[in-house]
Design a protein around this motif. Structure first.
Motif, PDB file in Angstrom:
ATOM      1  N   ALA A 148     -67.493 -46.310  -8.666  1.00 17.90           N
ATOM      2  CA  ALA A 148     -68.662 -46.903  -9.313  1.00 17.90           C
ATOM      3  C   ALA A 148     -69.947 -46.319  -8.741  1.00 17.90           C
ATOM      4  O   ALA A 148     -70.903 -46.022  -9.472  1.00 17.90           O
ATOM      5  N   GLU A 149     -69.964 -46.114  -7.412  1.00 13.27           N
ATOM      6  CA  GLU A 149     -71.140 -45.511  -6.771  1.00 13.27           C
ATOM      7  C   GLU A 149     -71.322 -44.070  -7.234  1.00 13.27           C
ATOM      8  O   GLU A 149     -72.454 -43.611  -7.450  1.00 13.27           O
ATOM      9  N   TYR A 150     -70.209 -43.344  -7.392  1.00 10.49           N
ATOM     10  CA  TYR A 150     -70.288 -41.981  -7.895  1.00 10.49           C
ATOM     11  C   TYR A 150     -70.946 -41.954  -9.274  1.00 10.49           C
ATOM     12  O   TYR A 150     -71.886 -41.174  -9.521  1.00 10.49           O
ATOM     13  N   TYR A 151     -70.473 -42.814 -10.178  1.00  8.54           N
ATOM     14  CA  TYR A 151     -71.041 -42.820 -11.530  1.00  8.54           C
ATOM     15  C   TYR A 151     -72.502 -43.284 -11.536  1.00  8.54           C
ATOM     16  O   TYR A 151     -73.305 -42.805 -12.345  1.00  8.54           O
ATOM     17  N   ALA A 152     -72.847 -44.184 -10.642  1.00  6.67           N
ATOM     18  CA  ALA A 152     -74.255 -44.585 -10.534  1.00  6.67           C
ATOM     19  C   ALA A 152     -75.109 -43.405 -10.086  1.00  6.67           C
ATOM     20  O   ALA A 152     -76.225 -43.193 -10.577  1.00  6.67           O
ATOM     21  N   THR A 153     -74.577 -42.601  -9.169  1.00 12.95           N
ATOM     22  CA  THR A 153     -75.316 -41.449  -8.642  1.00 12.95           C
ATOM     23  C   THR A 153     -75.492 -40.367  -9.697  1.00 12.95           C
ATOM     24  O   THR A 153     -76.573 -39.768  -9.824  1.00 12.95           O
ATOM     25  N   LEU A 188     -77.082 -37.244 -14.788  1.00 14.53           N
ATOM     26  CA  LEU A 188     -76.452 -35.981 -15.173  1.00 14.53           C
ATOM     27  C   LEU A 188     -75.432 -36.168 -16.286  1.00 14.53           C
ATOM     28  O   LEU A 188     -75.322 -35.328 -17.189  1.00 14.53           O
ATOM     29  N   ILE A 189     -74.663 -37.236 -16.250  1.00 13.90           N
ATOM     30  CA  ILE A 189     -73.600 -37.429 -17.224  1.00 13.90           C
ATOM     31  C   ILE A 189     -74.090 -38.058 -18.527  1.00 13.90           C
ATOM     32  O   ILE A 189     -73.550 -37.764 -19.602  1.00 13.90           O
ATOM     33  N   LEU A 190     -75.133 -38.883 -18.457  1.00 13.00           N
ATOM     34  CA  LEU A 190     -75.581 -39.575 -19.671  1.00 13.00           C
ATOM     35  C   LEU A 190     -76.029 -38.634 -20.794  1.00 13.00           C
ATOM     36  O   LEU A 190     -75.758 -38.909 -21.966  1.00 13.00           O
ATOM     37  N   PRO A 191     -76.682 -37.502 -20.492  1.00 11.12           N
ATOM     38  CA  PRO A 191     -77.007 -36.579 -21.595  1.00 11.12           C
ATOM     39  C   PRO A 191     -75.785 -36.065 -22.337  1.00 11.12           C
ATOM     40  O   PRO A 191     -75.878 -35.692 -23.514  1.00 11.12           O
ATOM     41  N   HIS A 192     -74.618 -36.036 -21.680  1.00  6.26           N
ATOM     42  CA  HIS A 192     -73.388 -35.580 -22.321  1.00  6.26           C
ATOM     43  C   HIS A 192     -72.685 -36.716 -23.077  1.00  6.26           C
ATOM     44  O   HIS A 192     -71.830 -36.455 -23.916  1.00  6.26           O
ATOM     45  N   LEU A 193     -73.050 -37.949 -22.764  1.00  4.09           N
ATOM     46  CA  LEU A 193     -72.417 -39.118 -23.381  1.00  4.09           C
ATOM     47  C   LEU A 193     -73.235 -39.704 -24.525  1.00  4.09           C
ATOM     48  O   LEU A 193     -72.674 -40.166 -25.528  1.00  4.09           O
ATOM     49  N   LYS A 194     -74.555 -39.691 -24.375  1.00  2.00           N
ATOM     50  CA  LYS A 194     -75.418 -40.385 -25.327  1.00  2.00           C
ATOM     51  C   LYS A 194     -75.203 -39.913 -26.755  1.00  2.00           C
ATOM     52  O   LYS A 194     -75.135 -38.714 -27.026  1.00  2.00           O
ATOM     53  N   GLY A 195     -75.087 -40.875 -27.648  1.00  2.00           N
ATOM     54  CA  GLY A 195     -75.001 -40.570 -29.065  1.00  2.00           C
ATOM     55  C   GLY A 195     -73.697 -39.961 -29.505  1.00  2.00           C
ATOM     56  O   GLY A 195     -73.596 -39.421 -30.602  1.00  2.00           O
ATOM     57  N   THR A 211     -76.034 -45.812 -21.706  1.00  2.00           N
ATOM     58  CA  THR A 211     -76.846 -46.301 -20.591  1.00  2.00           C
ATOM     59  C   THR A 211     -76.051 -46.316 -19.293  1.00  2.00           C
ATOM     60  O   THR A 211     -74.817 -46.337 -19.285  1.00  2.00           O
ATOM     61  N   ALA A 212     -76.804 -46.357 -18.176  1.00  2.00           N
ATOM     62  CA  ALA A 212     -76.166 -46.475 -16.867  1.00  2.00           C
ATOM     63  C   ALA A 212     -75.424 -47.802 -16.757  1.00  2.00           C
ATOM     64  O   ALA A 212     -74.368 -47.883 -16.117  1.00  2.00           O
ATOM     65  N   GLN A 213     -75.957 -48.833 -17.389  1.00  2.00           N
ATOM     66  CA  GLN A 213     -75.290 -50.127 -17.359  1.00  2.00           C
ATOM     67  C   GLN A 213     -73.885 -50.030 -17.958  1.00  2.00           C
ATOM     68  O   GLN A 213     -72.910 -50.530 -17.390  1.00  2.00           O
ATOM     69  N   ALA A 214     -73.775 -49.382 -19.109  1.00  2.66           N
ATOM     70  CA  ALA A 214     -72.470 -49.235 -19.753  1.00  2.66           C
ATOM     71  C   ALA A 214     -71.553 -48.333 -18.924  1.00  2.66           C
ATOM     72  O   ALA A 214     -70.343 -48.553 -18.857  1.00  2.66           O
ATOM     73  N   LEU A 215     -72.119 -47.311 -18.293  1.00  3.80           N
ATOM     74  CA  LEU A 215     -71.342 -46.387 -17.469  1.00  3.80           C
ATOM     75  C   LEU A 215     -70.720 -47.125 -16.281  1.00  3.80           C
ATOM     76  O   LEU A 215     -69.510 -46.999 -16.012  1.00  3.80           O
ATOM     77  N   ILE A 216     -71.525 -47.927 -15.594  1.00  6.19           N
ATOM     78  CA  ILE A 216     -71.010 -48.687 -14.456  1.00  6.19           C
ATOM     79  C   ILE A 216     -70.093 -49.796 -14.946  1.00  6.19           C
ATOM     80  O   ILE A 216     -69.099 -50.138 -14.297  1.00  6.19           O
TER      81      ILE A 216
END
Length: 307
Positions: free
Chosen positions: A38-43, A47-54, A103-108
Motif C-alpha cells: 500500500a505504501e508502494y502504491y501511495a509513493t 507515476l502510475i495514475l497517468p497510465h490508469l486514468k480514463g 485517483t490515489a484513493q482508489a489506488l490505495i
C-alpha cells in the motif's frame, strides 16, 4: 496548527483508505507486507495514475499472498473499493460494469482489497472501440535465457522501426518485456489485433530460431512468443508501475531502449528496490503521446490486407 490546516488534514485522512492487516506478509521471498505494498502504491501514485486514468482496469487480487490463489477481476456489480469508478455497462455488453482507477484513493483502496497487480486495456473508456496502442508481450518459453529476451526485444524494435512504427519499452516485472506502439485512434480492435498477429507471424518466418507465432508452453520451448493476443477487445496487460504477484514482487517499469543492455532481468526493479528508479519516473516515455501514428502505411509495407 490552525483550524484550516486541521480541516485539510482531517479531509485527507478521511479520503485515505485504512489498510487492515498491514503487517501480513504477502511475499515470503522479499518479506513485503500488505502495508508495504500500500505504501508502494501511495509513493508511485503520481507515476502510475497517468497510465490508469480514463482506462478500464482489471485487478489481480491475492487474499492469501502471492503463493496463494489469485483472482482476476475485470467487472463488478458493486464494489467495496473506496473511490473506484464503475463504468457504463454498455461499454462491455452482457457483463457487470468495468472498473476504472482515476485517483490515489482508489489506488490505495485496491491495495486494501488485496490487489497486487493492475492491468489496463489498450483503449480508453471514452473511445473503447478504437485502441490507442498496440502491445507485444515477449513471453519466453522454457530454456530461453535473459540475453535472448533482450535480443528479441531489439529485433522487434528494429522491425517496428522499419515499418515506421515508434515503439516504447518496459519491463514486465515477471519474465519478459513489453513493447508498446502508441496509435492514433483510427482502427478497430479486429484490425489492430489482426495486424499485430501479422507482425508476429512475420517475425516467426524471418527469425524462426527465436520467435514462434503460436501461444502455449509446448509451442515456445526455446523460443519467444511475442504475444499479440493482448490487442483484442477486453484483453489487458500489466500497467506500467504495477507490482507483480510473483515471488520477489517485481515491478513493470518504463525504459529507454538505450537502457536495455544493462538490464539484469524482467524484474530488475521490485517493490523493495524501486526507490532508486522513482526519480527517473515516466521520462523514458515522454514522447509517447507525440509519437502516435496510424497503421495503414505499415500494413501496406508488410503486405497485410485486413480481412
Amino acid at each position: 496548527m490552525n483550524g484550516r490546516e486541521s480541516d485539510r488534514m482531517e479531509t485527507k485522512e478521511t479520503k485515505a483508505p485504512r489498510i487492515t492487516h498491514a503487517e501480513r506478509v504477502i511475499d515470503t521471498v522479499s518479506g513485503v507486507t500488505k502495508g508495504d505494498l500500500a505504501e508502494y502504491y501511495a509513493t508511485v501514485a503520481p507515476l502510475i495514475l497517468p497510465h490508469l486514468k480514463g482506462r478500464p482496469v482489471a485487478l489481480v487480487r491475492a487474499p492469501e499472498g502471492v503463493s496463494g490463489e489469485l483472482f482476476f477481476q475485470k467487472h463488478a456489480q458493486h464494489s467495496d473499493i473506496a473511490g473506484i469508478k464503475l463504468l457504463d455497462p454498455a461499454l462491455d455488453p452482457g457483463h457487470d460494469p468495468l472498473l476504472q482507477i482515476d485517483t490515489a484513493q482508489a489506488l490505495i483502496g485496491a491495495a486494501q482489497y488485496n490487489t497486487i497487480e493492475l492491468h489496463t486495456w489498450n483503449a480508453t473508456s471514452r473511445a473503447i472501440g478504437k485502441p490507442d496502442r498496440m502491445t507485444f508481450d515477449l513471453d519466453p518459453g522454457e530454456g530461453v535465457d535473459w540475453q535472448q529476451i533482450q535480443e528479441a526485444a531489439l529485433l522487434v524494435h528494429v522491425l517496428l522501426d522499419e515499418l515506421g512504427l515508434p515503439s516504447f519499452l518496459k519491463t514486465s516485472g515477471g519474465k519478459g518485456l513489453h513493447v508498446v506502439v502508441p496509435l492514433k485512434r483510427e482502427l478497430g480492435w479486429d484490425e489492430v489485433r489482426g495486424f499485430s498477429r501479422a507482425i508476429v507471424q512475420h517475425l516467426a518466418r524471418i527469425v524462426p530460431d527465436r520467435f514462434v507465432a503460436k501461444s502455449g508452453p509446448r509451442n515456445r520451448v526455446g523460443k519467444i512468443f511475442a504475444d499479440y493476443l493482448r490487442n483484442g477487445f477486453g484483453a489487458t496487460t500489466a500497467c506500467a508501475w504495477s507490482a507483480r504477484a510473483r515471488p520477489g514482487m517485481g515491478v513493470s517499469v518504463p525504459l529507454a531502449w538505450e537502457e536495455l543492455p544493462d538490464l539484469g532481468s524482467a524484474a530488475h526493479w521490485t517493490v523493495a528496490t524501486i526507490a532508486d528508479r522513482i526519480g527517473v519516473g515516466n521520462t523514458p516515455w515522454d514522447a509517447m503521446e507525440s509519437s502516435r501514428t496510424g497503421l495503414r502505411a505499415a500494413m501496406e509495407m508488410l503486405g497485410y490486407m485486413p480481412s
